[in-house]
Design a protein around this motif. Structure first.
Motif, PDB file in Angstrom:
ATOM      1  N   GLU A   1     -90.202  -0.113 -14.185  1.00  0.00           N
ATOM      2  CA  GLU A   1     -89.799   1.234 -13.767  1.00  0.00           C
ATOM      3  C   GLU A   1     -90.276   2.279 -14.776  1.00  0.00           C
ATOM      4  O   GLU A   1     -90.813   3.333 -14.408  1.00  0.00           O
ATOM      5  N   ILE A   2     -90.123   1.958 -16.048  1.00  0.00           N
ATOM      6  CA  ILE A   2     -90.541   2.882 -17.108  1.00  0.00           C
ATOM      7  C   ILE A   2     -92.059   2.988 -17.167  1.00  0.00           C
ATOM      8  O   ILE A   2     -92.621   4.084 -17.341  1.00  0.00           O
ATOM      9  N   LEU A   3     -92.746   1.871 -16.987  1.00  0.00           N
ATOM     10  CA  LEU A   3     -94.217   1.888 -17.002  1.00  0.00           C
ATOM     11  C   LEU A   3     -94.762   2.787 -15.898  1.00  0.00           C
ATOM     12  O   LEU A   3     -95.710   3.546 -16.115  1.00  0.00           O
ATOM     13  N   ILE A   4     -94.172   2.711 -14.721  1.00  0.00           N
ATOM     14  CA  ILE A   4     -94.626   3.547 -13.597  1.00  0.00           C
ATOM     15  C   ILE A   4     -94.468   5.022 -13.945  1.00  0.00           C
ATOM     16  O   ILE A   4     -95.346   5.842 -13.671  1.00  0.00           O
ATOM     17  N   LEU A   5     -93.368   5.368 -14.607  1.00  0.00           N
ATOM     18  CA  LEU A   5     -93.147   6.758 -15.010  1.00  0.00           C
ATOM     19  C   LEU A   5     -94.135   7.179 -16.104  1.00  0.00           C
ATOM     20  O   LEU A   5     -94.609   8.319 -16.120  1.00  0.00           O
ATOM     21  N   ILE A   6     -94.457   6.254 -16.996  1.00  0.00           N
ATOM     22  CA  ILE A   6     -95.476   6.531 -18.019  1.00  0.00           C
ATOM     23  C   ILE A   6     -96.812   6.838 -17.353  1.00  0.00           C
ATOM     24  O   ILE A   6     -97.507   7.794 -17.726  1.00  0.00           O
ATOM     25  N   CYS A   7     -97.161   6.044 -16.350  1.00  0.00           N
ATOM     26  CA  CYS A   7     -98.425   6.241 -15.636  1.00  0.00           C
ATOM     27  C   CYS A   7     -98.450   7.577 -14.894  1.00  0.00           C
ATOM     28  O   CYS A   7     -99.527   8.126 -14.640  1.00  0.00           O
ATOM     29  N   GLN A   8     -97.272   8.079 -14.555  1.00  0.00           N
ATOM     30  CA  GLN A   8     -97.187   9.365 -13.867  1.00  0.00           C
ATOM     31  C   GLN A   8     -97.217  10.545 -14.834  1.00  0.00           C
ATOM     32  O   GLN A   8     -97.161  11.701 -14.424  1.00  0.00           O
ATOM     33  N   GLY A   9     -97.328  10.228 -16.135  1.00  0.00           N
ATOM     34  CA  GLY A   9     -97.501  11.275 -17.135  1.00  0.00           C
ATOM     35  C   GLY A   9     -96.239  11.807 -17.769  1.00  0.00           C
ATOM     36  O   GLY A   9     -96.270  12.797 -18.497  1.00  0.00           O
ATOM     37  N   PHE A  10     -95.100  11.152 -17.533  1.00  0.00           N
ATOM     38  CA  PHE A  10     -93.844  11.626 -18.117  1.00  0.00           C
ATOM     39  C   PHE A  10     -93.728  11.206 -19.584  1.00  0.00           C
ATOM     40  O   PHE A  10     -94.142  10.106 -19.956  1.00  0.00           O
ATOM     41  N   SER A  11     -93.165  12.077 -20.388  1.00  0.00           N
ATOM     42  CA  SER A  11     -92.910  11.757 -21.794  1.00  0.00           C
ATOM     43  C   SER A  11     -91.690  10.844 -21.896  1.00  0.00           C
ATOM     44  O   SER A  11     -90.926  10.698 -20.933  1.00  0.00           O
ATOM     45  N   ASN A  12     -91.484  10.266 -23.089  1.00  0.00           N
ATOM     46  CA  ASN A  12     -90.321   9.401 -23.282  1.00  0.00           C
ATOM     47  C   ASN A  12     -89.014  10.156 -23.045  1.00  0.00           C
ATOM     48  O   ASN A  12     -88.068   9.618 -22.462  1.00  0.00           O
ATOM     49  N   GLN A  13     -88.964  11.417 -23.489  1.00  0.00           N
ATOM     50  CA  GLN A  13     -87.745  12.204 -23.281  1.00  0.00           C
ATOM     51  C   GLN A  13     -87.518  12.486 -21.800  1.00  0.00           C
ATOM     52  O   GLN A  13     -86.383  12.404 -21.309  1.00  0.00           O
ATOM     53  N   GLU A  14     -88.585  12.800 -21.078  1.00  0.00           N
ATOM     54  CA  GLU A  14     -88.464  13.070 -19.636  1.00  0.00           C
ATOM     55  C   GLU A  14     -88.039  11.815 -18.885  1.00  0.00           C
ATOM     56  O   GLU A  14     -87.241  11.877 -17.938  1.00  0.00           O
ATOM     57  N   ILE A  15     -88.551  10.651 -19.312  1.00  0.00           N
ATOM     58  CA  ILE A  15     -88.153   9.383 -18.688  1.00  0.00           C
ATOM     59  C   ILE A  15     -86.675   9.124 -18.955  1.00  0.00           C
ATOM     60  O   ILE A  15     -85.921   8.715 -18.057  1.00  0.00           O
ATOM     61  N   ALA A  16     -86.239   9.372 -20.178  1.00  0.00           N
ATOM     62  CA  ALA A  16     -84.833   9.185 -20.532  1.00  0.00           C
ATOM     63  C   ALA A  16     -83.928  10.069 -19.663  1.00  0.00           C
ATOM     64  O   ALA A  16     -82.891   9.615 -19.166  1.00  0.00           O
ATOM     65  N   ASP A  17     -84.347  11.314 -19.467  1.00  0.00           N
ATOM     66  CA  ASP A  17     -83.560  12.242 -18.642  1.00  0.00           C
ATOM     67  C   ASP A  17     -83.481  11.761 -17.192  1.00  0.00           C
ATOM     68  O   ASP A  17     -82.422  11.837 -16.555  1.00  0.00           O
ATOM     69  N   GLN A  18     -84.598  11.249 -16.668  1.00  0.00           N
ATOM     70  CA  GLN A  18     -84.624  10.796 -15.269  1.00  0.00           C
ATOM     71  C   GLN A  18     -83.762   9.566 -15.055  1.00  0.00           C
ATOM     72  O   GLN A  18     -83.128   9.420 -14.013  1.00  0.00           O
ATOM     73  N   LEU A  19     -83.769   8.664 -16.040  1.00  0.00           N
ATOM     74  CA  LEU A  19     -83.063   7.388 -15.881  1.00  0.00           C
ATOM     75  C   LEU A  19     -81.657   7.412 -16.481  1.00  0.00           C
ATOM     76  O   LEU A  19     -80.958   6.390 -16.461  1.00  0.00           O
ATOM     77  N   PHE A  20     -81.272   8.566 -17.048  1.00  0.00           N
ATOM     78  CA  PHE A  20     -79.946   8.726 -17.638  1.00  0.00           C
ATOM     79  C   PHE A  20     -79.689   7.708 -18.747  1.00  0.00           C
ATOM     80  O   PHE A  20     -78.622   7.085 -18.829  1.00  0.00           O
ATOM     81  N   ILE A  21     -80.697   7.545 -19.585  1.00  0.00           N
ATOM     82  CA  ILE A  21     -80.564   6.678 -20.765  1.00  0.00           C
ATOM     83  C   ILE A  21     -81.067   7.469 -21.965  1.00  0.00           C
ATOM     84  O   ILE A  21     -81.638   8.548 -21.819  1.00  0.00           O
TER      85      ILE A  21
END
Length: 216
Positions: free
Chosen positions: A160-180
Protein backbone atom coordinates in the motif's frame (compact mmCIF):
# COMPACT_ATOMS: atom_id res chain seq x y z
CA UNK A 1 9.20 35.36 -3.73
CA UNK A 2 11.62 34.67 -6.56
CA UNK A 3 12.14 31.09 -7.62
CA UNK A 4 15.69 29.71 -7.22
CA UNK A 5 17.95 29.69 -10.24
CA UNK A 6 19.11 26.16 -11.01
CA UNK A 7 22.30 25.55 -12.96
CA UNK A 8 21.94 22.79 -15.54
CA UNK A 9 24.57 20.77 -17.39
CA UNK A 10 23.66 19.36 -20.82
CA UNK A 11 25.42 16.18 -21.94
CA UNK A 12 24.63 15.02 -25.48
CA UNK A 13 26.74 14.35 -28.56
CA UNK A 14 24.34 16.14 -30.93
CA UNK A 15 25.26 19.83 -31.03
CA UNK A 16 22.02 20.87 -32.69
CA UNK A 17 19.95 19.17 -29.98
CA UNK A 18 22.02 20.80 -27.22
CA UNK A 19 21.72 24.22 -28.84
CA UNK A 20 17.93 23.95 -29.07
CA UNK A 21 17.55 22.69 -25.52
CA UNK A 22 19.86 25.41 -24.17
CA UNK A 23 17.78 28.14 -25.81
CA UNK A 24 14.56 26.70 -24.40
CA UNK A 25 15.94 26.31 -20.89
CA UNK A 26 17.59 29.73 -20.79
CA UNK A 27 14.20 31.24 -21.64
CA UNK A 28 12.86 29.83 -18.38
CA UNK A 29 13.65 32.26 -15.58
CA UNK A 30 14.53 29.65 -13.00
CA UNK A 31 17.08 27.70 -15.10
CA UNK A 32 20.50 28.51 -16.55
CA UNK A 33 22.60 26.19 -18.70
CA UNK A 34 26.05 26.56 -17.16
CA UNK A 35 27.91 23.71 -18.84
CA UNK A 36 27.82 21.41 -21.86
CA UNK A 37 29.57 18.20 -22.85
CA UNK A 38 29.50 16.02 -25.97
CA UNK A 39 30.27 12.70 -24.25
CA UNK A 40 30.57 11.05 -20.87
CA UNK A 41 34.27 11.76 -20.45
CA UNK A 42 33.84 15.47 -21.16
CA UNK A 43 31.02 15.44 -18.59
CA UNK A 44 33.25 13.90 -15.92
CA UNK A 45 36.01 16.41 -16.73
CA UNK A 46 33.55 19.30 -16.32
CA UNK A 47 32.48 17.97 -12.93
CA UNK A 48 36.03 18.56 -11.70
CA UNK A 49 35.40 22.31 -11.82
CA UNK A 50 31.59 22.64 -11.84
CA UNK A 51 28.81 21.43 -9.55
CA UNK A 52 25.49 21.65 -11.43
CA UNK A 53 22.15 21.48 -9.66
CA UNK A 54 20.75 19.26 -12.43
CA UNK A 55 22.15 17.24 -15.33
CA UNK A 56 20.38 16.23 -18.54
CA UNK A 57 22.34 13.22 -19.77
CA UNK A 58 22.08 11.28 -23.03
CA UNK A 59 22.50 7.48 -22.98
CA UNK A 60 24.12 6.72 -26.34
CA UNK A 61 27.31 8.76 -26.78
CA UNK A 62 30.82 8.16 -28.14
CA UNK A 63 33.98 7.86 -25.99
CA UNK A 64 31.94 7.10 -22.84
CA UNK A 65 28.19 6.39 -22.77
CA UNK A 66 25.69 7.80 -20.31
CA UNK A 67 25.48 4.63 -18.22
CA UNK A 68 29.19 4.60 -17.40
CA UNK A 69 29.31 8.37 -16.98
CA UNK A 70 26.32 8.43 -14.61
CA UNK A 71 27.71 5.58 -12.54
CA UNK A 72 31.09 7.28 -12.11
CA UNK A 73 29.65 10.73 -11.50
CA UNK A 74 27.16 9.60 -8.85
CA UNK A 75 29.75 7.40 -7.14
CA UNK A 76 31.88 10.51 -6.74
CA UNK A 77 28.95 12.81 -5.90
CA UNK A 78 25.98 10.82 -4.54
CA UNK A 79 23.80 13.95 -4.37
CA UNK A 80 24.11 14.65 -8.10
CA UNK A 81 20.67 14.88 -9.73
CA UNK A 82 20.74 13.35 -13.20
CA UNK A 83 17.82 13.08 -15.63
CA UNK A 84 18.36 10.67 -18.50
CA UNK A 85 17.53 11.80 -22.02
CA UNK A 86 16.07 8.72 -23.71
CA UNK A 87 14.74 7.59 -27.07
CA UNK A 88 12.14 4.95 -27.90
CA UNK A 89 13.56 1.44 -27.88
CA UNK A 90 16.11 2.05 -25.13
CA UNK A 91 14.13 0.30 -22.38
CA UNK A 92 16.88 -2.26 -21.83
CA UNK A 93 19.11 0.54 -20.55
CA UNK A 94 16.68 1.82 -17.93
CA UNK A 95 17.58 -0.67 -15.22
CA UNK A 96 21.26 0.13 -15.69
CA UNK A 97 20.61 3.87 -15.43
CA UNK A 98 18.41 3.37 -12.36
CA UNK A 99 21.12 1.21 -10.80
CA UNK A 100 23.58 4.02 -11.50
CA UNK A 101 21.36 6.33 -9.46
CA UNK A 102 19.71 8.66 -11.97
CA UNK A 103 16.63 10.53 -10.74
CA UNK A 104 14.51 10.70 -13.87
CA UNK A 105 13.87 9.78 -17.49
CA UNK A 106 12.73 12.07 -20.29
CA UNK A 107 12.04 11.22 -23.90
CA UNK A 108 14.03 13.40 -26.28
CA UNK A 109 10.89 14.50 -28.08
CA UNK A 110 9.19 15.72 -24.87
CA UNK A 111 7.71 19.22 -25.04
CA UNK A 112 9.18 22.01 -22.94
CA UNK A 113 6.39 21.78 -20.35
CA UNK A 114 7.26 18.17 -19.58
CA UNK A 115 10.96 19.04 -19.45
CA UNK A 116 10.12 21.79 -16.97
CA UNK A 117 7.99 19.42 -14.89
CA UNK A 118 10.80 16.85 -14.78
CA UNK A 119 13.36 19.47 -13.75
CA UNK A 120 11.09 20.86 -11.02
CA UNK A 121 10.29 17.38 -9.65
CA UNK A 122 13.91 16.23 -9.52
CA UNK A 123 15.20 19.58 -8.22
CA UNK A 124 12.80 19.24 -5.29
CA UNK A 125 14.08 15.76 -4.48
CA UNK A 126 11.59 13.63 -6.42
CA UNK A 127 11.86 11.10 -9.22
CA UNK A 128 10.41 11.66 -12.69
CA UNK A 129 9.45 9.19 -15.42
CA UNK A 130 8.04 10.40 -18.73
CA UNK A 131 4.48 9.04 -19.00
CA UNK A 132 5.07 7.74 -22.54
CA UNK A 133 8.29 6.13 -21.44
CA UNK A 134 6.51 4.44 -18.54
CA UNK A 135 3.95 2.99 -20.97
CA UNK A 136 6.76 1.52 -23.07
CA UNK A 137 8.50 0.22 -19.98
CA UNK A 138 5.34 -1.41 -18.63
CA UNK A 139 4.74 -3.16 -21.98
CA UNK A 140 8.36 -4.30 -22.15
CA UNK A 141 8.45 -5.63 -18.58
CA UNK A 142 5.10 -7.38 -18.84
CA UNK A 143 5.96 -9.09 -22.11
CA UNK A 144 9.17 -10.39 -20.54
CA UNK A 145 7.50 -11.56 -17.32
CA UNK A 146 4.17 -12.90 -18.57
CA UNK A 147 5.40 -16.48 -18.19
CA UNK A 148 6.76 -15.87 -14.71
CA UNK A 149 4.84 -15.68 -11.48
CA UNK A 150 4.82 -12.37 -9.66
CA UNK A 151 7.36 -12.32 -6.85
CA UNK A 152 6.15 -9.52 -4.61
CA UNK A 153 7.75 -10.08 -1.19
CA UNK A 154 6.07 -7.12 0.49
CA UNK A 155 3.33 -7.21 3.11
CA UNK A 156 -0.09 -5.74 2.38
CA UNK A 157 0.76 -2.52 4.25
CA UNK A 158 4.16 -2.23 2.55
CA UNK A 159 2.52 -2.73 -0.85
CA UNK A 160 0.00 0.00 0.00
CA UNK A 161 2.82 2.38 0.90
CA UNK A 162 4.83 1.47 -2.21
CA UNK A 163 1.87 2.32 -4.45
CA UNK A 164 1.62 5.74 -2.78
CA UNK A 165 5.37 6.25 -3.23
CA UNK A 166 4.97 5.49 -6.93
CA UNK A 167 2.22 8.11 -7.08
CA UNK A 168 4.70 10.72 -5.88
CA UNK A 169 3.56 11.20 -2.28
CA UNK A 170 6.11 12.14 0.37
CA UNK A 171 6.49 10.13 3.57
CA UNK A 172 4.58 12.80 5.50
CA UNK A 173 1.75 12.83 2.95
CA UNK A 174 1.56 9.02 3.10
CA UNK A 175 1.42 9.17 6.90
CA UNK A 176 -1.44 11.68 6.73
CA UNK A 177 -3.40 9.53 4.25
CA UNK A 178 -2.99 6.32 6.23
CA UNK A 179 -3.41 7.95 9.66
CA UNK A 180 -0.07 6.68 10.92
CA UNK A 181 3.07 8.49 12.04
CA UNK A 182 5.78 9.62 9.63
CA UNK A 183 8.26 7.56 11.66
CA UNK A 184 6.19 4.45 10.92
CA UNK A 185 6.22 5.29 7.19
CA UNK A 186 9.98 5.86 7.34
CA UNK A 187 10.40 2.38 8.86
CA UNK A 188 8.12 0.78 6.27
CA UNK A 189 9.99 2.55 3.46
CA UNK A 190 13.30 1.25 4.80
CA UNK A 191 11.87 -2.30 4.91
CA UNK A 192 10.46 -1.93 1.38
CA UNK A 193 13.87 -0.86 0.03
CA UNK A 194 15.54 -3.82 1.73
CA UNK A 195 12.97 -6.45 0.71
CA UNK A 196 12.82 -5.28 -2.91
CA UNK A 197 16.61 -4.92 -3.05
CA UNK A 198 16.19 -1.33 -4.19
CA UNK A 199 18.54 1.57 -3.53
CA UNK A 200 16.28 4.48 -4.43
CA UNK A 201 12.79 5.55 -5.44
CA UNK A 202 13.42 4.93 -9.14
CA UNK A 203 14.23 1.29 -8.40
CA UNK A 204 11.08 1.02 -6.29
CA UNK A 205 9.04 2.22 -9.26
CA UNK A 206 10.69 -0.44 -11.43
CA UNK A 207 9.93 -3.10 -8.81
CA UNK A 208 6.29 -2.05 -8.62
CA UNK A 209 5.89 -2.12 -12.40
CA UNK A 210 7.63 -5.48 -12.78
CA UNK A 211 5.38 -7.03 -10.16
CA UNK A 212 2.27 -5.35 -11.60
CA UNK A 213 1.55 -3.51 -8.34
CA UNK A 214 0.75 -0.26 -10.13
CA UNK A 215 -1.32 0.49 -13.19
CA UNK A 216 0.14 3.08 -15.53
Amino acid sequence: MNKPNYHIMLVDDHTLFRNGLRILLNNLNEYTVSGEAANGQEFLDLLETQTPDLVLLDIDMPVMDGIEAASRAIKKNPDLKIITLSMYGEEDYYYKMVDAGVKGFLLKDSDIQEVKQALETVAEGGTYFSSELLQNLVSSLRSKSQHHEKQNVLSERETEILILICQGFSNQEIADQLFISKRTVDKHRSNILEKSESKNTAQLVMYAIKNQLVEI
